[in-house]
Enzyme design. Structure first.
Site, PDB file in Angstrom:
ATOM      1  N   LYS A   1      41.551  35.557  38.124  1.00  0.00           N
ATOM      2  CA  LYS A   1      40.725  34.344  38.121  1.00  0.00           C
ATOM      3  C   LYS A   1      39.881  34.257  36.857  1.00  0.00           C
ATOM      4  CE  LYS A   1      36.686  34.200  40.144  1.00  0.00           C
ATOM      5  NZ  LYS A   1      35.612  33.565  39.339  1.00  0.00           N
ATOM      6  N   ASN A   2      39.242  35.361  36.488  1.00  0.00           N
ATOM      7  CA  ASN A   2      38.332  35.331  35.340  1.00  0.00           C
ATOM      8  C   ASN A   2      39.088  35.079  34.041  1.00  0.00           C
ATOM      9  OD1 ASN A   2      36.024  35.747  36.878  1.00  0.00           O
ATOM     10  ND2 ASN A   2      36.201  37.974  36.767  1.00  0.00           N
TER      11      ASN A   2
ATOM     12  N   ARG B   1      30.846  28.527  37.185  1.00  0.00           N
ATOM     13  CA  ARG B   1      30.300  29.117  35.967  1.00  0.00           C
ATOM     14  C   ARG B   1      31.265  28.971  34.785  1.00  0.00           C
ATOM     15  NH1 ARG B   1      25.254  30.184  34.246  1.00  0.00           N
ATOM     16  NH2 ARG B   1      25.162  31.951  32.822  1.00  0.00           N
TER      17      ARG B   1
ATOM     18  N   CYS C   1      28.074  31.563  41.338  1.00  0.00           N
ATOM     19  CA  CYS C   1      27.422  32.394  42.346  1.00  0.00           C
ATOM     20  C   CYS C   1      25.940  32.575  42.038  1.00  0.00           C
ATOM     21  CB  CYS C   1      28.093  33.767  42.418  1.00  0.00           C
ATOM     22  SG  CYS C   1      29.743  33.732  43.132  1.00  0.00           S
TER      23      CYS C   1
ATOM     24  N   ARG D   1      21.420  33.750  35.107  1.00  0.00           N
ATOM     25  CA  ARG D   1      22.494  34.044  34.167  1.00  0.00           C
ATOM     26  C   ARG D   1      22.416  33.040  33.021  1.00  0.00           C
ATOM     27  NH1 ARG D   1      28.015  34.774  37.368  1.00  0.00           N
ATOM     28  NH2 ARG D   1      27.392  32.892  38.463  1.00  0.00           N
ATOM     29  N   PRO D   2      21.460  33.237  32.120  1.00  0.00           N
ATOM     30  CA  PRO D   2      21.246  32.271  31.045  1.00  0.00           C
ATOM     31  C   PRO D   2      22.421  32.254  30.081  1.00  0.00           C
ATOM     32  CG  PRO D   2      19.962  34.261  30.659  1.00  0.00           C
ATOM     33  CD  PRO D   2      20.552  34.394  32.037  1.00  0.00           C
ATOM     34  N   ILE D   3      22.528  31.154  29.339  1.00  0.00           N
ATOM     35  CA  ILE D   3      23.594  31.057  28.339  1.00  0.00           C
ATOM     36  C   ILE D   3      23.005  31.098  26.932  1.00  0.00           C
ATOM     37  CG2 ILE D   3      25.122  29.816  29.919  1.00  0.00           C
ATOM     38  CD1 ILE D   3      24.477  27.263  28.403  1.00  0.00           C
ATOM     39  N   ASP D   4      21.879  31.804  26.778  1.00  0.00           N
ATOM     40  CA  ASP D   4      21.240  31.856  25.469  1.00  0.00           C
ATOM     41  C   ASP D   4      22.123  32.535  24.430  1.00  0.00           C
ATOM     42  OD1 ASP D   4      20.733  34.103  27.143  1.00  0.00           O
ATOM     43  OD2 ASP D   4      19.243  34.835  25.732  1.00  0.00           O
TER      44      ASP D   4
ATOM     45  N   ASP E   1      31.570  43.376  40.072  1.00  0.00           N
ATOM     46  CA  ASP E   1      32.230  42.517  41.048  1.00  0.00           C
ATOM     47  C   ASP E   1      32.864  43.294  42.198  1.00  0.00           C
ATOM     48  OD1 ASP E   1      31.491  40.191  39.851  1.00  0.00           O
ATOM     49  OD2 ASP E   1      33.450  39.687  39.026  1.00  0.00           O
TER      50      ASP E   1
ATOM     51  N   ARG F   1      36.952  30.649  46.490  1.00  0.00           N
ATOM     52  CA  ARG F   1      36.848  30.372  45.053  1.00  0.00           C
ATOM     53  C   ARG F   1      37.636  31.398  44.236  1.00  0.00           C
ATOM     54  NH1 ARG F   1      31.488  31.480  43.460  1.00  0.00           N
ATOM     55  NH2 ARG F   1      32.442  31.227  41.411  1.00  0.00           N
TER      56      ARG F   1
END
Length: 421
Positions: free
Chosen positions: A22-23, A93, A117, A122-125, A308, A400
């Site tokens: 999936k990832n 995500r 989730c 879970r920032p995207i900086d 995970d 999912r």
């Protein structure tokens, strides 16, 4: 809200075939939007996250068809701009990979802030840092993120912390960016290698994926017109390996890359399970009269033990003899499911990122919830060994990321039924 009804006590026995990752598929499907021609993606898992991303790409103009064998035929040439107005991008995500793809293709990308989730911030900086190093500017407003550039250029980028998402997103954006982009302190997970291999198959020039330094030499055109096969899902495989050990069963997990499973295989053997690796399979079984022993786990970025698999492994520790420790080093708040395990009879003490698990306490069936994708899988595993009936609610979160989860467990002997309410 659908639920699973599980009657515990059955040993799992037999073979199970693992679906595509999936990832990896999330990154590869998003990266396909960067191409100048069509492509075919084999072994794309038929799970909700992937199907939702496919629909988002279709809403942008991409022509996508799923074949009978599960392969995706993708033609991105009808995507004409980098704006994504589909609000479903809020729900997964992996939609943020479209930022890298559209920025690399159009020098402009705009999407709703991605979700996924809920187990901590879970920032995207780091994604933004990478995009801005490549020459983009970033605007956050009205729940959207927009990145744009007059001209992109290769750059040397050091990630302050190891980030799978940022590594993939920057790599995708850099694939068609003029010059050489070097990503240092890159994540090394197998699905990062898979996204890089996909892009290289399509005509990109990416070296070093799987190490902590990735070098991307931008190319003007990614012609596509070829097929690519996604790697097996490491986390799905691990979930069935843990289910085999948990039920004291005998399961052969097929269509996997055994090397990807080494962190789990080694710990299962340490606990007393037998793990036999083949070329593309692993058999997990518990010898007669063997009592699994407590041990300690620490989640780490690859090649360490994967976060995970942490919830599913904690369930196994509940059935081992002695006291175990589970340390979560990746996410701040991934122990939300522990309260549900306690309802089922588990004795677990939480202190920050550490869970102290007292093994040997029998689990009993109860009504519980899938708090997130992997925590939901953990609740199912707990139900497999609990006395009586367990009802796992809100299973859309599980679906999912697990293809045909109920059927595969039933084929191994589990007493599990999906109930639509």
């Amino acid at each position: 809200m659908a639920s699973y009804m599980i009657r515990g006590g059955n040993r799992l026995v037999g073979d199970v075939t693992i679906s595509g990752s999936k990832n990896a598929a999330l990154g590869i499907i998003a990266a396909s939007m960067l191409l100048d021609g069509p492509c075919k993606i084999d072994h794309a898992p038929n799970v909700d996250d992937i199907n939702m991303l496919v629909e988002i790409c279709r809403s942008m103009g991409a022509q996508i068809r799923r074949e009978a064998d599960g392969a995706l035929e993708i033609d991105p040439r009808f995507v004409t701009n980098g704006e994504t107005i589909d609000e479903r991008s809020r729900n997964i995500r992996g939609s943020y990979y479209l930022l890298g793809a559209m920025l690399g293709r159009f020098s402009y990308a705009s999407i709703y802030m991605p979700g996924g989730c809920n187990f901590g911030p879970r920032p995207i900086d780091l994604h933004v840092k990478g995009f801005e190093a490549l020459g983009a500017t970033t605007v956050f407003e009205h729940g959207r993120i927009t990145v744009s550039a007059e001209k992109m250029h290769g750059e040397h980028i050091f990630l302050d912390t190891v980030s799978v998402g940022a590594t993939i997103n920057i790599m995708i954006a850099a694939a068609k960016t003029e010059g050489v982009t070097v990503i240092e302190n890159a994540a090394r997970e197998p699905h990062i290698v898979d996204v890089a291999n996909f892009l290289n198959t399509m005509g990109a020039n990416i070296r070093g994926a799987g190490t902590d330094v990735i070098r991307v030499t931008g190319v003007p055109v990614l012609p596509g017109n070829v097929s690519y096969s996604i790697i097996p899902d490491q986390i799905e495989a691990g979930t069935y390996m843990l289910a085999a050990a948990l039920t004291r069963g005998d399961v052969t997990v097929r269509n996997i890359i055994p090397k990807h499973m080494e962190p789990l295989s080694a710990k299962l053997e340490e606990m007393g399970a037998c793990v036999v690796s083949g070329d593309d399979s692993i058999r997990v079984f518990i010898p007669e009269d063997t009592v699994l022993q407590a041990t300690s786990f620490r989640t780490m970025p690859y090649p360490g033990f994967p976060t995970d698999l942490q919830p599913q492994t904690t369930v196994l520790l509940c059935t081992a003899q002695g006291n175990s420790r589970m340390t979560e080093n990746v996410w701040d708040n991934r122990f939300q499911y522990i309260d549900d395990l306690k309802i089922m009879g588990a004795n677990i003490l939480i202190s920050g990122r550490l869970a102290l698990v007292e093994g040997g306490n029998p689990l009993t069936g109860a009504k519980v919830f899938a708090r997130d994708l992997r925590a939901g899988a953990a609740m199912v595993l707990a139900g497999l060994v609990a006395e009586g009936t367990t009802e796992v609610n809100d299973v859309s979160k599980i679906e999912r990321g697990y293809e045909s989860f109920v059927r595969k467990l039933q084929d191994l002997g589990a007493d599990i039924t999906r109930i639509d309410s």
